[in-house]
Scaffold this motif. Structure first.
Motif, short mmCIF file in Angstrom:
data_model
loop_
_atom_site.label_atom_id
_atom_site.label_comp_id
_atom_site.label_asym_id
_atom_site.label_seq_id
_atom_site.Cartn_x
_atom_site.Cartn_y
_atom_site.Cartn_z
N ALA A 116 -12.91 7.78 -39.31
CA ALA A 116 -12.02 6.65 -39.01
C ALA A 116 -12.50 5.38 -39.72
CB ALA A 116 -11.97 6.43 -37.50
N GLN A 117 -13.81 5.24 -39.78
CA GLN A 117 -14.39 4.04 -40.40
C GLN A 117 -14.07 4.00 -41.90
OE1 GLN A 117 -18.57 3.76 -39.48
NE2 GLN A 117 -18.95 2.22 -41.03
N ILE A 118 -14.24 5.10 -42.58
CA ILE A 118 -13.96 5.14 -44.01
C ILE A 118 -12.46 4.99 -44.26
CG2 ILE A 118 -14.07 6.58 -46.09
CD1 ILE A 118 -16.77 5.47 -45.19
N ALA A 119 -11.65 5.64 -43.40
CA ALA A 119 -10.19 5.51 -43.55
C ALA A 119 -9.78 4.05 -43.43
CB ALA A 119 -9.49 6.37 -42.49
N SER A 120 -10.34 3.37 -42.45
CA SER A 120 -10.01 1.96 -42.26
C SER A 120 -10.45 1.13 -43.47
CB SER A 120 -10.69 1.46 -40.98
OG SER A 120 -10.47 0.08 -40.82
N ALA A 121 -11.62 1.49 -44.01
CA ALA A 121 -12.15 0.73 -45.15
C ALA A 121 -11.25 0.82 -46.37
CB ALA A 121 -13.56 1.24 -45.48
N ILE A 122 -10.52 1.92 -46.52
CA ILE A 122 -9.64 2.05 -47.70
C ILE A 122 -8.17 1.83 -47.31
CG2 ILE A 122 -11.26 3.62 -48.83
CD1 ILE A 122 -9.31 5.93 -48.17
N GLY A 123 -7.97 1.29 -46.11
CA GLY A 123 -6.61 0.88 -45.71
C GLY A 123 -5.70 2.01 -45.28
N LYS A 124 -6.27 3.11 -44.78
CA LYS A 124 -5.44 4.23 -44.34
C LYS A 124 -5.24 4.20 -42.83
CE LYS A 124 -5.19 5.69 -48.53
NZ LYS A 124 -3.98 5.36 -49.32
N THR A 125 -4.06 4.68 -42.40
CA THR A 125 -3.69 4.67 -40.99
C THR A 125 -3.94 6.03 -40.35
OG1 THR A 125 -1.45 5.41 -41.45
CG2 THR A 125 -1.86 3.03 -41.56
N GLU A 126 -3.67 6.10 -39.04
CA GLU A 126 -3.76 7.38 -38.32
C GLU A 126 -2.79 8.39 -38.92
OE1 GLU A 126 -5.67 8.44 -35.49
OE2 GLU A 126 -6.89 6.77 -36.19
N ASP A 127 -1.59 7.93 -39.26
CA ASP A 127 -0.62 8.84 -39.88
C ASP A 127 -1.13 9.36 -41.22
OD1 ASP A 127 1.07 8.60 -37.76
OD2 ASP A 127 2.41 7.13 -38.70
#
Lengths: 140, 187
Positions: A116-127
């Motif tokens: 979740a942390q890396i996803a957030s860092a590159i601007g990605k959502t839960e979807d």
């Protein structure tokens, strides 16, 4: 032909000759020749309901995204989505543990905090994560 | 002439051969005692009726709607036989399960349940998300009373398990025939 329904009319089971037991509030119903013919021709679905006169096929719900992906499938999905370079840069920018795990992990978990942390860092959502893990899970 | 009574499990060929022997004996005058021959035929008719009763007890029940296994600690019921049999009867119960997990590889436990205990069971594993796996169980039981047998399954890995009514993957399978329970009376 016999069908067994629950209290909501969901058809639980059927048989040519047996008389299965119905749950509390359910019913054991012997079909007419016409209804039996309709039942045999039903398309595939997640289930069937019966209101006493006709059947309705319940559609298959969309499959949830997998909770887990192998490292190979995960990297392949990232590559195909065009996210791999961003992820590698984000991992490199994190603390040393993230990079060590990235380089050694055999599997990646959908709900792991670091994912979740890396996803957030590159601007990605839960979807977006659902899309990623669904794609990774399709490589069977 | 007296012939031994046929077993309840005698097949059609055996019955036919027995009838032919009786007819041949009567036609050739070899029957020692016409009354006894007629008694043999009457016994045969009783046996045929018993065979028909056994045949009528055979049945399969199929799952029609998918069953969500949304608690890793619970067994979920698929099809059941309804209340069958009586004290002193012997039955063969078989069950086929098609299960999958929509979130990942999983280990499933399947069993035939008589309302009090598992008569037989095993574990099976899927190795990938959405991979359907199949298990078949069978058990012979001597009944002490009429009993309802139920095919039950548990997904011990996640709350996203499903007992499938229809097989998936490839060309799929016959509609609503992927999970079932059958009962065959043996004696």
């Amino acid at each position: 032909m016999i069908i067994v329904t629950d209290s909501d009319g969901l058809v639980l089971m059927w048989s040519e000759r047996a008389r299965p037991s119905a749950p509390s509030g359910g019913a054991v119903i012997e079909l007419s020749a016409q209804l039996e013919s309709e039942f045999r021709d039903l398309p595939v679905g997640a289930g069937v309901t019966f209101d006493g006169a006709s059947f309705e096929v319940l559609p298959e719900p969309p499959l949830p995204a997998p909770d887990i992906a192998s490292a190979g499938d995960f990297v392949r999905a990232l590559y195909e989505l065009g996210w791999l370079e961003d992820v590698e840069a984000a991992v490199a920018a994190e603390n040393g543990l993230a990079e060590k795990l990235w380089n050694r992990a055999a599997i990646f978990e959908r709900h792991h905090p670091m994912v979740a942390q890396i996803a957030s860092a590159i601007g990605k959502t839960e979807d977006d994560l659902d899309t990623l893990f669904t794609l990774a899970g399709s490589y069977v | 002439m007296s012939l031994p009574v046929l077993a309840h499990t005698a097949d059609i060929r055996t019955i036919t051969e027995r009838v032919n022997v009786l007819i041949r004996d009567l036609n050739t005058g070899r029957a020692d005692d016409l009354t006894q021959a007629l008694a043999d035929i009457a016994a045969l008719q009783v046996d045929v009726a018993a065979l028909q009763a056994l045949h009528d007890d055979d049945a399969t029940v199929f799952l029609t709607s998918n069953v969500a296994m949304n608690n890793t600690g619970n067994f979920f019921s698929g099809p059941n036989t309804g209340s069958i049999g009586a004290a002193g009867q012997k039955w063969l119960i078989t069950a086929t399960f098609t299960v999958r997990d929509t979130s990942g590889a999983a280990v499933f436990t399947v069993r035939i349940f008589d309302g009090a205990s598992a008569l037989t069971g095993t574990t099976i594993a899927s190795t990938a998300v959405n991979q359907a796996v199949v298990a078949t169980l069978c058990v012979v039981v001597d009944l002490s009373a009429a009993t309802t047998f139920t095919a039950q399954a548990q997904d011990g890995s996640s709350t996203n398990g499903v007992i499938l009514a229809t097989g998936t993957g490839g060309a799929g399978g016959p509609t609503n025939k992927a999970t079932s329970i059958s009962a065959v009376r043996l004696a």
